[in-house]
Design a protein around this motif. Structure first.
Motif, PDB file in Angstrom:
ATOM      1  N   SER A  47     -35.457  -4.284 -16.456  1.00 47.91           N
ATOM      2  CA  SER A  47     -36.343  -3.680 -15.464  1.00 47.91           C
ATOM      3  C   SER A  47     -37.558  -4.566 -15.225  1.00 47.91           C
ATOM      4  CB  SER A  47     -36.812  -2.289 -15.907  1.00 47.91           C
ATOM      5  OG  SER A  47     -37.668  -2.393 -17.024  1.00 47.91           O
ATOM      6  N   VAL A  48     -38.204  -4.338 -14.085  1.00 43.76           N
ATOM      7  CA  VAL A  48     -39.462  -4.982 -13.723  1.00 43.76           C
ATOM      8  C   VAL A  48     -40.459  -3.854 -13.482  1.00 43.76           C
ATOM      9  CG1 VAL A  48     -40.660  -6.415 -12.037  1.00 43.76           C
ATOM     10  CG2 VAL A  48     -38.290  -6.926 -12.618  1.00 43.76           C
ATOM     11  N   GLN A  49     -41.592  -3.885 -14.178  1.00 45.06           N
ATOM     12  CA  GLN A  49     -42.595  -2.845 -14.034  1.00 45.06           C
ATOM     13  C   GLN A  49     -43.935  -3.463 -13.729  1.00 45.06           C
ATOM     14  OE1 GLN A  49     -42.152   0.403 -13.897  1.00 45.06           O
ATOM     15  NE2 GLN A  49     -39.962   0.084 -14.180  1.00 45.06           N
ATOM     16  N   PRO A  50     -44.649  -3.073 -12.742  1.00 42.65           N
ATOM     17  CA  PRO A  50     -44.247  -2.139 -11.701  1.00 42.65           C
ATOM     18  C   PRO A  50     -43.298  -2.827 -10.725  1.00 42.65           C
ATOM     19  CG  PRO A  50     -46.443  -2.957 -11.242  1.00 42.65           C
ATOM     20  CD  PRO A  50     -46.034  -3.544 -12.567  1.00 42.65           C
ATOM     21  N   SER A  51     -42.561  -2.030  -9.975  1.00 42.40           N
ATOM     22  CA  SER A  51     -41.598  -2.600  -9.032  1.00 42.40           C
ATOM     23  C   SER A  51     -42.261  -2.994  -7.718  1.00 42.40           C
ATOM     24  CB  SER A  51     -40.458  -1.613  -8.781  1.00 42.40           C
ATOM     25  OG  SER A  51     -40.968  -0.425  -8.221  1.00 42.40           O
ATOM     26  N   THR A  52     -43.500  -2.561  -7.499  1.00 41.67           N
ATOM     27  CA  THR A  52     -44.295  -2.990  -6.343  1.00 41.67           C
ATOM     28  C   THR A  52     -45.622  -3.491  -6.876  1.00 41.67           C
ATOM     29  OG1 THR A  52     -43.255  -1.341  -4.920  1.00 41.67           O
ATOM     30  CG2 THR A  52     -45.330  -2.271  -4.160  1.00 41.67           C
ATOM     31  N   ILE A  53     -45.969  -4.722  -6.504  1.00 42.68           N
ATOM     32  CA  ILE A  53     -47.175  -5.355  -7.047  1.00 42.68           C
ATOM     33  C   ILE A  53     -47.818  -6.223  -5.971  1.00 42.68           C
ATOM     34  CG2 ILE A  53     -45.921  -7.349  -7.957  1.00 42.68           C
ATOM     35  CD1 ILE A  53     -48.642  -5.743  -9.966  1.00 42.68           C
ATOM     36  N   ALA A  54     -49.126  -6.364  -6.021  1.00 46.67           N
ATOM     37  CA  ALA A  54     -49.836  -7.248  -5.090  1.00 46.67           C
ATOM     38  C   ALA A  54     -49.698  -8.693  -5.562  1.00 46.67           C
ATOM     39  CB  ALA A  54     -51.306  -6.856  -5.021  1.00 46.67           C
ATOM     40  N   ALA A  55     -49.802  -9.625  -4.638  1.00 46.45           N
ATOM     41  CA  ALA A  55     -49.759 -11.045  -4.996  1.00 46.45           C
ATOM     42  C   ALA A  55     -50.853 -11.333  -6.011  1.00 46.45           C
ATOM     43  CB  ALA A  55     -49.943 -11.896  -3.749  1.00 46.45           C
ATOM     44  N   GLY A  56     -50.514 -12.094  -7.057  1.00 42.11           N
ATOM     45  CA  GLY A  56     -51.474 -12.410  -8.102  1.00 42.11           C
ATOM     46  C   GLY A  56     -51.503 -11.388  -9.223  1.00 42.11           C
ATOM     47  N   GLY A  57     -50.751 -10.302  -9.103  1.00 39.81           N
ATOM     48  CA  GLY A  57     -50.722  -9.271 -10.138  1.00 39.81           C
ATOM     49  C   GLY A  57     -49.770  -9.623 -11.274  1.00 39.81           C
ATOM     50  N   ARG A  58     -49.835  -8.873 -12.361  1.00 41.96           N
ATOM     51  CA  ARG A  58     -48.986  -9.095 -13.520  1.00 41.96           C
ATOM     52  C   ARG A  58     -47.869  -8.058 -13.562  1.00 41.96           C
ATOM     53  NH1 ARG A  58     -49.721 -12.614 -16.588  1.00 41.96           N
ATOM     54  NH2 ARG A  58     -51.285 -13.553 -17.840  1.00 41.96           N
ATOM     55  N   VAL A  59     -46.647  -8.539 -13.882  1.00 41.69           N
ATOM     56  CA  VAL A  59     -45.498  -7.651 -14.033  1.00 41.69           C
ATOM     57  C   VAL A  59     -44.940  -7.806 -15.441  1.00 41.69           C
ATOM     58  CG1 VAL A  59     -44.815  -7.585 -11.599  1.00 41.69           C
ATOM     59  CG2 VAL A  59     -43.922  -9.369 -13.068  1.00 41.69           C
ATOM     60  N   THR A  60     -44.344  -6.722 -15.940  1.00 42.72           N
ATOM     61  CA  THR A  60     -43.681  -6.737 -17.238  1.00 42.72           C
ATOM     62  C   THR A  60     -42.186  -6.775 -17.000  1.00 42.72           C
ATOM     63  OG1 THR A  60     -45.473  -5.464 -18.236  1.00 42.72           O
ATOM     64  CG2 THR A  60     -43.375  -5.494 -19.418  1.00 42.72           C
ATOM     65  N   LEU A  61     -41.533  -7.751 -17.595  1.00 39.02           N
ATOM     66  CA  LEU A  61     -40.085  -7.926 -17.487  1.00 39.02           C
ATOM     67  C   LEU A  61     -39.475  -7.454 -18.802  1.00 39.02           C
ATOM     68  CD1 LEU A  61     -40.379 -11.577 -16.158  1.00 39.02           C
ATOM     69  CD2 LEU A  61     -40.097  -9.513 -14.787  1.00 39.02           C
ATOM     70  N   SER A  62     -38.574  -6.468 -18.735  1.00 40.56           N
ATOM     71  CA  SER A  62     -38.015  -5.872 -19.945  1.00 40.56           C
ATOM     72  C   SER A  62     -36.505  -6.005 -19.976  1.00 40.56           C
ATOM     73  CB  SER A  62     -38.368  -4.383 -20.016  1.00 40.56           C
ATOM     74  OG  SER A  62     -39.759  -4.203 -19.981  1.00 40.56           O
ATOM     75  N   VAL A  63     -35.960  -6.228 -21.177  1.00 39.12           N
ATOM     76  CA  VAL A  63     -34.513  -6.227 -21.397  1.00 39.12           C
ATOM     77  C   VAL A  63     -34.221  -5.334 -22.589  1.00 39.12           C
ATOM     78  CG1 VAL A  63     -34.059  -8.505 -20.418  1.00 39.12           C
ATOM     79  CG2 VAL A  63     -34.575  -8.313 -22.821  1.00 39.12           C
ATOM     80  N   THR A 106     -33.712 -11.991 -11.062  1.00 44.22           N
ATOM     81  CA  THR A 106     -32.426 -12.118 -11.744  1.00 44.22           C
ATOM     82  C   THR A 106     -32.649 -12.210 -13.246  1.00 44.22           C
ATOM     83  OG1 THR A 106     -31.509 -13.252  -9.832  1.00 44.22           O
ATOM     84  CG2 THR A 106     -30.307 -13.475 -11.908  1.00 44.22           C
ATOM     85  N   PHE A 107     -31.931 -11.372 -13.992  1.00 41.12           N
ATOM     86  CA  PHE A 107     -31.962 -11.366 -15.448  1.00 41.12           C
ATOM     87  C   PHE A 107     -30.661 -11.984 -15.941  1.00 41.12           C
ATOM     88  CE2 PHE A 107     -34.970  -8.176 -14.280  1.00 41.12           C
ATOM     89  CZ  PHE A 107     -35.901  -8.135 -15.300  1.00 41.12           C
ATOM     90  N   GLN A 108     -30.741 -13.030 -16.775  1.00 47.08           N
ATOM     91  CA  GLN A 108     -29.571 -13.708 -17.319  1.00 47.08           C
ATOM     92  C   GLN A 108     -29.577 -13.515 -18.829  1.00 47.08           C
ATOM     93  OE1 GLN A 108     -27.373 -15.641 -15.397  1.00 47.08           O
ATOM     94  NE2 GLN A 108     -26.085 -15.929 -17.192  1.00 47.08           N
ATOM     95  N   CYS A 109     -28.511 -12.883 -19.364  1.00 45.71           N
ATOM     96  CA  CYS A 109     -28.348 -12.672 -20.800  1.00 45.71           C
ATOM     97  C   CYS A 109     -26.989 -13.247 -21.182  1.00 45.71           C
ATOM     98  CB  CYS A 109     -28.426 -11.190 -21.146  1.00 45.71           C
ATOM     99  SG  CYS A 109     -28.112 -10.850 -22.896  1.00 45.71           S
ATOM    100  N   GLY A 110     -26.984 -14.406 -21.838  1.00 47.69           N
ATOM    101  CA  GLY A 110     -25.720 -15.056 -22.148  1.00 47.69           C
ATOM    102  C   GLY A 110     -25.024 -15.434 -20.854  1.00 47.69           C
TER     103      GLY A 110
END
Length: 182
Positions: A47-63, A106-110
């Protein structure tokens, strides 16, 4: 009385069955890694949180459930590697991201990969530097009254002796009255 016991046992059994039944995973179109209608089904969640973000903002990428280093890429941020065993990483969205645009992440796992969308909101954050988080302050210890937090073993023992003693005296007195009545 028997009907009440049977009904209670049946209700308890159904409750236990409800909590132990496996949960079906259904794709909801939000790119959660479990399917979104585009054959985007993977053995790991993402997932990507938040799914809507302003340019220059920080997102959390989770697996979740990835047994390898996960690589996350998009046209709106540099490729991020989430090491095996870590659930997430954060990154900053490029300042030149087009407001209102939809970017694929895109999330790549193996050998598996899945994707989800990241929307760039209109407007820019007013302060691009991260705001420091204030230290956590401890509140009052409300709600521990009567619990075993900070208990004194001597007081608990005395209380138990008093309860057992009063029940014993009451039983003895009730037995004595029956003997006197006969």
């Amino acid at each position: 009385m028997r009907a009440i016991r049977v009904a209670s046992a049946a209700l308890l059994g159904m409750t236990a069955l409800t909590f132990t039944a496996p949960v079906a995973v259904v794709g909801d179109g939000h790119g959660d890694g479990h399917g979104d209608g585009n054959n985007n089904i993977t053995s790991f969640g993402f997932s990507v949180q938040p799914s809507t973000i302003a340019a220059g903002g920080r997102v959390t990428l989770s697996v979740d459930g990835c047994g390898h280093d996960a690589k996350v890429s998009s046209g709106v941020f540099d490729t991020v590697t989430i090491p095996k065993g870590q659930p997430s990483a954060t990154t900053m969205v490029d300042w030149d991201a087009k407001p209102g645009a939809l970017y694929e992440v895109t999330f790549q796992c193996g050998s598996e990969s899945g994707h989800t969308d990241l929307t760039i909101a209109t407007g820019r954050p007013t302060n691009p530097t991260p705001v420091p988080i204030p230290p956590v302050q401890r509140g009052v210890r409300a709600g521990v009254g009567g619990s075993i937090a900070g208990f004194d073993i001597k007081e608990i023992g005395i209380g138990a002796v008093l309860i057992v003693g009063s029940v014993g005296v009451a039983w003895r007195m009730s037995r004595r009255r029956t003997a006197d009545d006969s």
